[in-house]
Design a protein around this motif. Structure first.
Motif, PDB file in Angstrom:
ATOM      1  N   THR A 114      36.418  48.533  36.750  1.00 28.46           N
ATOM      2  CA  THR A 114      36.789  47.561  35.376  1.00 28.46           C
ATOM      3  C   THR A 114      35.837  47.686  34.392  1.00 28.46           C
ATOM      4  OG1 THR A 114      38.197  46.404  36.952  1.00 28.46           O
ATOM      5  CG2 THR A 114      37.777  45.425  34.570  1.00 28.46           C
ATOM      6  N   THR A 134      39.046  42.395  44.823  1.00 31.77           N
ATOM      7  CA  THR A 134      38.528  42.145  43.383  1.00 31.77           C
ATOM      8  C   THR A 134      38.979  43.151  42.279  1.00 31.77           C
ATOM      9  OG1 THR A 134      36.740  40.962  44.206  1.00 31.77           O
ATOM     10  CG2 THR A 134      36.605  41.702  42.149  1.00 31.77           C
ATOM     11  N   SER A 145      41.440  45.482  42.847  1.00 31.69           N
ATOM     12  CA  SER A 145      42.976  45.459  42.360  1.00 31.69           C
ATOM     13  C   SER A 145      43.330  44.490  41.356  1.00 31.69           C
ATOM     14  CB  SER A 145      43.675  45.284  43.604  1.00 31.69           C
ATOM     15  OG  SER A 145      43.460  46.464  44.527  1.00 31.69           O
ATOM     16  N   ILE A 146      42.894  43.211  41.461  1.00 29.00           N
ATOM     17  CA  ILE A 146      43.324  42.080  40.664  1.00 29.00           C
ATOM     18  C   ILE A 146      42.860  42.448  39.574  1.00 29.00           C
ATOM     19  CG2 ILE A 146      42.699  39.543  40.106  1.00 29.00           C
ATOM     20  CD1 ILE A 146      42.821  39.229  43.252  1.00 29.00           C
ATOM     21  N   LEU A 147      41.594  42.706  39.132  1.00 32.17           N
ATOM     22  CA  LEU A 147      41.038  43.237  37.776  1.00 32.17           C
ATOM     23  C   LEU A 147      41.692  44.316  37.039  1.00 32.17           C
ATOM     24  CD1 LEU A 147      37.160  42.873  38.257  1.00 32.17           C
ATOM     25  CD2 LEU A 147      38.536  41.232  37.128  1.00 32.17           C
ATOM     26  N   ILE A 158      44.977  45.128  37.563  1.00 31.56           N
ATOM     27  CA  ILE A 158      46.005  44.705  37.160  1.00 31.56           C
ATOM     28  C   ILE A 158      46.163  43.517  36.222  1.00 31.56           C
ATOM     29  CG2 ILE A 158      48.445  43.453  38.035  1.00 31.56           C
ATOM     30  CD1 ILE A 158      47.753  45.104  40.818  1.00 31.56           C
ATOM     31  N   VAL A 159      45.271  42.678  36.254  1.00 31.26           N
ATOM     32  CA  VAL A 159      45.283  41.392  35.164  1.00 31.26           C
ATOM     33  C   VAL A 159      44.576  41.672  34.299  1.00 31.26           C
ATOM     34  CG1 VAL A 159      44.511  39.012  35.012  1.00 31.26           C
ATOM     35  CG2 VAL A 159      45.533  39.996  37.363  1.00 31.26           C
ATOM     36  N   VAL A 160      43.303  42.315  34.001  1.00 30.50           N
ATOM     37  CA  VAL A 160      42.452  42.568  33.094  1.00 30.50           C
ATOM     38  C   VAL A 160      42.958  43.913  32.156  1.00 30.50           C
ATOM     39  CG1 VAL A 160      40.194  42.948  32.096  1.00 30.50           C
ATOM     40  CG2 VAL A 160      40.471  41.307  34.049  1.00 30.50           C
ATOM     41  N   GLY A 174      45.670  45.632  32.688  1.00 32.57           N
ATOM     42  CA  GLY A 174      47.121  45.697  32.610  1.00 32.57           C
ATOM     43  C   GLY A 174      47.923  47.235  33.353  1.00 32.57           C
ATOM     44  N   GLU A 175      47.209  47.434  34.540  1.00 30.72           N
ATOM     45  CA  GLU A 175      47.761  48.481  35.235  1.00 30.72           C
ATOM     46  C   GLU A 175      48.858  48.024  35.867  1.00 30.72           C
ATOM     47  OE1 GLU A 175      43.358  50.685  36.230  1.00 30.72           O
ATOM     48  OE2 GLU A 175      44.639  49.924  37.935  1.00 30.72           O
ATOM     49  N   ARG A 176      50.060  48.907  35.909  1.00 33.12           N
ATOM     50  CA  ARG A 176      51.340  48.631  36.469  1.00 33.12           C
ATOM     51  C   ARG A 176      51.629  49.795  37.393  1.00 33.12           C
ATOM     52  NH1 ARG A 176      50.015  44.460  34.931  1.00 33.12           N
ATOM     53  NH2 ARG A 176      51.155  43.124  33.513  1.00 33.12           N
TER      54      ARG A 176
END
Length: 307
Positions: free
Chosen positions: A19, A259, A261-263, A265-267, A269-271
């Protein structure tokens, strides 16, 4: 409790690597980021680790380990592999996103490390390890056909980069294991890796574009990647391992792909596509099974799975 927090904190720091790269300035390349990261981080890691190694030696005296060409070669080998790891890892996250690139690199590392150890020692892996390997391999294959939503699948060059990063770390794990078994202090081992990787990476600096380093965003990224995700993270991880069982340490290292994966998707915006999500779940199941299997006494102690 402090050992648990140290390893968990290290895993979270490792998980921010992809990230941080994605949020960095334009004009960077995987090679330039990796070289700067290790010049800074490797130097800091060596300085801190060697100081802690001296204190460790005074508080817990042990027989002097074997010196000579072999341990020096192994330490330089770990630094070389850590240097190779950097551009391969960043290539994977650049082409396939932070979530997919990081999980593939981290998921392949313990599997490839086990295969390498099997080849070197001819020790038959446990049934749990084989099952975990099959699960993790299936997850990587599914990720290869998946990718982000709307894409034609995961970029094969990026996928090879991530697996190559995992392979380079597999060599590090086996080399460090041999140094530890020879009586070398853990802080000396990681300090040697940091020092040799910093020297090798410095040789690359004249051949890469570092103009991005003059920007505030570029400098902030370099400092974070170097000192937070290398120097501090490796010291925390090495210190924390001394007070944990293999099972606990292996489980806590799963905080790194979580960590990342969450970053992603959330930070960022990966879909991910449905198939890629299934692949991540299958790969995570393989890693969890591998962590659970490390409770058996015949399995080797875990090594850091950094990014």
């Amino acid at each position: 409790m402090l050992s648990v927090l140290a390893v968990l904190a290290a895993s979270v720091l490792f998980g921010t690597t992809g990230t941080s790269q994605a949020l960095g300035p334009d004009g960077t390349t995987p090679l330039s980021i990796g070289a700067v990261r290790l010049v800074l981080g490797g130097t800091g890691l060596a300085a801190i680790a060697f100081v802690l190694a001296r204190r460790h030696a005074r508080s817990r005296p042990r027989p002097n380990p074997r010196t000579g060409v072999r341990p020096l070669t192994l330490m330089v080998l770990t630094g070389l592999c850590l240097t190779i790891y950097q551009p391969l890892f960043f290539l994977g996250t650049e082409r396939n996103g932070v979530a997919v690139g990081t999980v593939v690199a981290l998921g392949s590392a313990p599997i490839l490390a086990g295969l390498l150890e099997w080849a070197l020692t001819t020790r038959m892996p446990s049934a749990t390890w084989i099952a975990a390997t099959l699960l993790a391999t299936a997850g990587v294959v599914l990720l290869g056909f998946g990718g982000e939503t709307g894409s034609a699948g995961t970029d094969p060059i990026g996928l090879l980069g991530s697996v190559g990063a995992g392979a380079s770390f597999a060599v590090i794990a086996n080399a460090q294991r041999r140094l530890l078994d020879s009586g070398w202090d853990p802080f000396t081992v990681v300090g040697g890796m940091g020092a040799s990787s910093a020297v090798l990476s410095a040789l690359l600096l004249p051949f890469v574009d570092l103009s991005w380093l003059a920007t505030p965003a570029g400098l902030a990224m370099a400092l974070w990647l170097g000192f937070a995700t290398i120097s501090i993270a490796y010291v925390l991880f090495t210190w924390g391992l001394g007070g944990l069982t293999a099972a606990t340490a292996a489980t806590l290292t799963l905080g790194e792909p979580l960590t990342a994966s969450i970053l992603g998707i959330v930070v960022l915006g990966e879909r991910l596509s449905t198939l890629a999500i299934v692949g991540l779940v299958v790969l995570a199941a393989g890693l969890a099974l591998l962590a659970w299997g490390s409770r058996t006494a015949r399995d080797p102690r875990p090594f850091a799975l950094e990014a």
